[in-house]
Enzyme design. Structure first.
Site, PDB file in Angstrom:
ATOM      1  N   THR A  41     -13.662  -2.421   0.573  1.00 42.84           N
ATOM      2  CA  THR A  41     -13.705  -3.559   1.509  1.00 42.84           C
ATOM      3  C   THR A  41     -14.183  -3.099   2.886  1.00 42.84           C
ATOM      4  OG1 THR A  41     -11.848  -4.556   0.335  1.00 42.84           O
ATOM      5  CG2 THR A  41     -12.297  -5.398   2.545  1.00 42.84           C
ATOM      6  N   VAL A  42     -13.522  -2.116   3.460  1.00 46.84           N
ATOM      7  CA  VAL A  42     -13.819  -1.730   4.854  1.00 46.84           C
ATOM      8  C   VAL A  42     -15.125  -0.931   4.931  1.00 46.84           C
ATOM      9  CG1 VAL A  42     -12.938  -0.594   6.926  1.00 46.84           C
ATOM     10  CG2 VAL A  42     -11.335  -1.728   5.379  1.00 46.84           C
TER      11      VAL A  42
ATOM     12  N   LYS B 282      -3.546   3.684   8.547  1.00 45.70           N
ATOM     13  CA  LYS B 282      -2.271   3.737   9.289  1.00 45.70           C
ATOM     14  C   LYS B 282      -1.200   4.540   8.563  1.00 45.70           C
ATOM     15  CE  LYS B 282      -3.102  -0.132   6.975  1.00 45.70           C
ATOM     16  NZ  LYS B 282      -4.002  -1.239   6.957  1.00 45.70           N
TER      17      LYS B 282
ATOM     18  N   GLY C 162      -6.304  -4.869  12.765  1.00 47.52           N
ATOM     19  CA  GLY C 162      -7.691  -5.190  12.407  1.00 47.52           C
ATOM     20  C   GLY C 162      -8.647  -5.179  13.575  1.00 47.52           C
TER      21      GLY C 162
ATOM     22  N   GLY D 164      -9.573  -9.700   0.401  1.00 41.46           N
ATOM     23  CA  GLY D 164      -9.619  -8.291   0.814  1.00 41.46           C
ATOM     24  C   GLY D 164      -8.611  -7.925   1.885  1.00 41.46           C
TER      25      GLY D 164
ATOM     26  N   LYS E 121       2.102   0.706  11.218  1.00 41.63           N
ATOM     27  CA  LYS E 121       1.365   0.311  12.430  1.00 41.63           C
ATOM     28  C   LYS E 121       2.280   0.360  13.652  1.00 41.63           C
ATOM     29  CE  LYS E 121      -1.718  -2.726   9.789  1.00 41.63           C
ATOM     30  NZ  LYS E 121      -1.816  -4.066   9.205  1.00 41.63           N
TER      31      LYS E 121
ATOM     32  N   GLY F 226      -9.138  -7.795   6.768  1.00 40.12           N
ATOM     33  CA  GLY F 226     -10.366  -8.299   6.163  1.00 40.12           C
ATOM     34  C   GLY F 226     -11.565  -7.457   6.571  1.00 40.12           C
TER      35      GLY F 226
HETATM   36  P1  NAP Z   1     -10.520  -0.343  -0.964  1.00 38.74           P
HETATM   37  O1  NAP Z   1     -11.291  -1.605  -0.967  1.00 38.74           O
HETATM   38  O2  NAP Z   1      -9.552  -0.090  -2.072  1.00 38.74           O
HETATM   39  O3  NAP Z   1     -11.567   0.863  -0.879  1.00 38.74           O
HETATM   40  C1  NAP Z   1     -11.193   2.193  -1.029  1.00 38.74           C
HETATM   41  C2  NAP Z   1     -12.442   3.019  -1.250  1.00 38.74           C
HETATM   42  O4  NAP Z   1     -12.086   4.387  -1.307  1.00 38.74           O
HETATM   43  C3  NAP Z   1     -13.175   2.705  -2.578  1.00 38.74           C
HETATM   44  O5  NAP Z   1     -14.554   2.694  -2.370  1.00 38.74           O
HETATM   45  C4  NAP Z   1     -12.771   3.855  -3.477  1.00 38.74           C
HETATM   46  O6  NAP Z   1     -13.766   4.175  -4.448  1.00 38.74           O
HETATM   47  C5  NAP Z   1     -12.657   4.982  -2.468  1.00 38.74           C
HETATM   48  N1  NAP Z   1     -11.763   6.031  -2.946  1.00 38.74           N
HETATM   49  C6  NAP Z   1     -10.452   5.921  -3.206  1.00 38.74           C
HETATM   50  N2  NAP Z   1      -9.966   7.101  -3.656  1.00 38.74           N
HETATM   51  C7  NAP Z   1     -11.001   7.951  -3.663  1.00 38.74           C
HETATM   52  C8  NAP Z   1     -11.159   9.310  -4.031  1.00 38.74           C
HETATM   53  N3  NAP Z   1     -10.131  10.005  -4.502  1.00 38.74           N
HETATM   54  N4  NAP Z   1     -12.384   9.901  -3.898  1.00 38.74           N
HETATM   55  C9  NAP Z   1     -13.430   9.189  -3.437  1.00 38.74           C
HETATM   56  N5  NAP Z   1     -13.335   7.886  -3.068  1.00 38.74           N
HETATM   57  C10 NAP Z   1     -12.154   7.282  -3.195  1.00 38.74           C
HETATM   58  O7  NAP Z   1      -9.670  -0.210   0.383  1.00 38.74           O
HETATM   59  P2  NAP Z   1      -9.969  -0.875   1.796  1.00 38.74           P
HETATM   60  O8  NAP Z   1      -9.296  -2.213   1.855  1.00 38.74           O
HETATM   61  O9  NAP Z   1     -11.388  -0.748   2.147  1.00 38.74           O
HETATM   62  O10 NAP Z   1      -9.067   0.051   2.747  1.00 38.74           O
HETATM   63  C11 NAP Z   1      -9.513   1.346   3.136  1.00 38.74           C
HETATM   64  C12 NAP Z   1      -8.604   1.850   4.269  1.00 38.74           C
HETATM   65  O11 NAP Z   1      -8.655   0.934   5.366  1.00 38.74           O
HETATM   66  C13 NAP Z   1      -7.126   1.957   3.897  1.00 38.74           C
HETATM   67  O12 NAP Z   1      -6.571   3.038   4.613  1.00 38.74           O
HETATM   68  C14 NAP Z   1      -6.544   0.643   4.424  1.00 38.74           C
HETATM   69  O13 NAP Z   1      -5.180   0.743   4.719  1.00 38.74           O
HETATM   70  C15 NAP Z   1      -7.352   0.474   5.695  1.00 38.74           C
HETATM   71  N6  NAP Z   1      -7.482  -0.886   6.212  1.00 38.74           N
HETATM   72  C16 NAP Z   1      -7.828  -1.910   5.398  1.00 38.74           C
HETATM   73  C17 NAP Z   1      -7.994  -3.177   5.943  1.00 38.74           C
HETATM   74  C18 NAP Z   1      -8.384  -4.353   5.094  1.00 38.74           C
HETATM   75  O14 NAP Z   1      -8.335  -5.478   5.617  1.00 38.74           O
HETATM   76  N7  NAP Z   1      -8.776  -4.179   3.843  1.00 38.74           N
HETATM   77  C19 NAP Z   1      -7.790  -3.375   7.312  1.00 38.74           C
HETATM   78  C20 NAP Z   1      -7.438  -2.286   8.128  1.00 38.74           C
HETATM   79  C21 NAP Z   1      -7.284  -1.046   7.561  1.00 38.74           C
HETATM   80  P3  NAP Z   1     -14.171   3.133  -5.611  1.00 38.74           P
HETATM   81  O15 NAP Z   1     -14.819   1.985  -4.898  1.00 38.74           O
HETATM   82  O16 NAP Z   1     -15.090   3.859  -6.491  1.00 38.74           O
HETATM   83  O17 NAP Z   1     -12.868   2.732  -6.250  1.00 38.74           O
HETATM   84  N1  HSE Z   2      -3.165  -4.977   4.459  1.00 38.03           N
HETATM   85  C1  HSE Z   2      -3.305  -4.989   5.866  1.00 38.03           C
HETATM   86  C2  HSE Z   2      -2.823  -6.297   6.420  1.00 38.03           C
HETATM   87  C3  HSE Z   2      -4.736  -4.743   6.241  1.00 38.03           C
HETATM   88  O1  HSE Z   2      -2.711  -7.261   5.644  1.00 38.03           O
HETATM   89  O2  HSE Z   2      -2.543  -6.387   7.610  1.00 38.03           O
HETATM   90  C4  HSE Z   2      -4.957  -4.619   7.723  1.00 38.03           C
HETATM   91  O3  HSE Z   2      -4.369  -3.461   8.222  1.00 38.03           O
END
Ligand code: NAP
Ligand code: HSE
Length: 444
Positions: free
Chosen positions: A17-18, A109, A138, A191, A209, A308
């Site tokens: 997603t990110v 985080k 975010g 997401g 956080k 998101g």
């Molecule tokens: P996600 O959609 O699950 O994406 C994770 C990515 O990391 C995927 O591309 C995955 O590969 C890759 N990955 C995981 N394990 C791996 C490994 N061992 N080796 C290589 N690649 C690996 O997660 P996300 O929502 O983008 O979140 C990523 C980070 O941002 C997290 O720390 C989350 O807490 C933080 N975050 C998320 C949001 C949000 O709104 N989503 C907001 C703020 C912060 P594959 O695609 O091949 O599975």
């Molecule tokens: N899962 C987290 C939330 C993503 O819903 O706030 C943003 O950090």
């Protein structure tokens, strides 16, 4: 001498997603960024688990890799974006990159909460850069606000809605009378939800956080055992409706209090009732809102999208720009040895308050057998613990021989409330474990 612009190589670890959001928006604004910064930005590669997974954001197959260490070590990579999540491999990759003197940008985080001290020490030791704006709230620049714009302040209170998923679920339940499960399905599709969704639903993500905010505001890493961490799984549609009878809304909050006269600090994350007319009560959906009360500025509230793809990408790209400026020799540095020393000094002046010291107003909801004298037993227990009741609302359920009782209290200690609830649970006339929520009035 060549006039060619400095080349900045980017390695993105995690293209979910990110990660995809970052590259999608960076690719779209790259020309403009390059012009403003006087550099050339190149995507060296992204690293994923499954290189053959279909992805919405397309990049050449040759740039999709599976060995994060190889990407970090690539001499063309100056900036590593750790956007994979988790606390083991992500820690190793981060430390490896920092030890090579590279700049690391993170949205993780959980990692910072668990290993922040070690990571920050590696930054100051090896002279790299570590930016983590996307890790809290975010797209809201709350970390920048704490370390730059609001740096003149000592913060007595920081209250925030800092988990987008919880706020999204509570808002949709309230506005559309939607079930928790249906709202959760939508949050996943959009997401917002962590790969391990219990982190969101049980309050742990908000705790991670809040720990980061507490460190930046008070220089203290707050261990889990010294905090109150509750999620939203026990909050029902009924509670959301009842809250409005008390003139309140239920929001999942992070609350960091500092009492400078007593030298104490508290950190809690939990669902709480807040007045309908407070600013945070009007922060709905995936939005986050954080009210920071400082001795110089008063209360400042920041509101924006808290989760998101796009909101998070916005924060990460802001950090990439800071990292590029630092690589070009900008004077501003963060997490220097001096920074860490001053955080340590600040942190040493605060101790975590005990449960006897933490006072709050409470909302209680319990079901009672419909029999004479049962309410008296409940009030006797509350009185034994010195809990004074402010308001009671009872609802009968026709034909069921049970009634729902909701009440609010005057301020009482967490410890007294804990003892009272333990006793209430033992009463045969109390039909299910009482729900206890705090009632707050955030500064505005
Ligand atoms: P996600 O959609 O699950 O994406 C994770 C990515 O990391 C995927 O591309 C995955 O590969 C890759 N990955 C995981 N394990 C791996 C490994 N061992 N080796 C290589 N690649 C690996 O997660 P996300 O929502 O983008 O979140 C990523 C980070 O941002 C997290 O720390 C989350 O807490 C933080 N975050 C998320 C949001 C949000 O709104 N989503 C907001 C703020 C912060 P594959 O695609 O091949 O599975
Ligand atoms: N899962 C987290 C939330 C993503 O819903 O706030 C943003 O950090």
């Amino acid at each position: 001498m060549s006039n060619a612009p400095l080349k900045i190589g980017l390695g993105i670890i995690g293209f979910g997603t990110v990660g995809q959001g970052v590259w999608k928006h960076l690719a779209a604004t790259r020309r403009n960024m390059e012009m403003r910064l006087g550099v050339k930005i190149e995507l060296i590669g992204v690293c994923v688990r499954d290189p053959d997974k279909p992805r919405k954001v397309k990049i050449p197959r040759t740039q999709i890799l599976t060995d994060p260490f190889a990407l970090v070590q690539d001499p063309r990579v100056n900036i590593v974006c750790e956007l994979m999540g988790g606390t083991t491999l992500a820690r190793d990759i981060t430390l490896h990159a920092l030890r090579l003197g590279k700049s690391v940008i993170s949205a993780n985080k959980a990692l910072i909460c668990e290993h922040g001290m070690e990571i920050f020490a590696a930054v100051s030791q090896h002279g790299g850069q570590y930016f983590f704006e996307a890790s809290v709230a975010g797209g809201i620049p709350v970390i920048k606000s704490l370390r730059e714009g609001l740096v003149a302040n000592c913060f007595s209170e920081i209250v925030g809605i800092i988990n987008g998923t919880c706020n999204y679920l509570l808002s949709r339940m309230e506005k559309e009378s939607l079930s928790y499960e249906t709202a959760l399905k939508d949050a996943r599709r959009l997401g917002y939800v962590e790969a391990d969704e219990s982190l969101d639903l049980d309050g742990v993500d908000a705790y991670h956080k809040a720990v980061i905010l507490a460190f930046l505001a008070h220089g203290k890493w707050v261990p889990r055992k010294n905090t109150l961490v509750e999620g939203i799984r026990n909050v029902t549609l009924e509670d959301i409706r009842r809250a409005s009878d008390f003139g309140c809304k239920i929001k999942h909050l992070a609350v960091i209090h500092r009492d400078f006269s007593k030298g104490t600090m508290t950190l809690g994350v939990y669902p709480a009732l807040i007045p309908l007319d407070s600013i945070l009560a009007r922060v709905d959906g995936v939005h986050n809102g954080i009210s920071l009360t400082g001795d110089v500025v008063g209360t400042t509230t920041l509101v924006g999208r808290g989760a998101g793809q796009d909101a998070t990408a916005s924060a990460v790209i802001g950090d990439i720009v800071d990292a590029i400026r630092a690589l070009k020799g900008a004077a501003f540095k963060f997490l220097t040895t001096e920074d860490l020393e001053s955080y340590a000094t600040l942190g040493s002046t605060a101790r975590m308050a005990t449960l006897e010291e933490i006072l709050s107003r409470f909302y209680l909801r319990f079901s009672l057998r419909d029999k004479s004298g049962v309410s008296a037993e409940v009030y006797r227990i509350l009185a034994e613990e010195g809990i004074s009741v402010a308001r009671v609302i009872q609802y009968e359920h026709a034909g069921t021989q049970r009634g729902t009782h909701t009440l609010s209290t005057y301020p009482v200690s967490e410890a007294a409330m804990e003892r009272a609830v333990r006793k209430l649970r033992k009463l045969r006339s109390v039909l299910e474990p009482p729900l206890v929520l705090r009632i707050l009035a955030p500064a505005s």
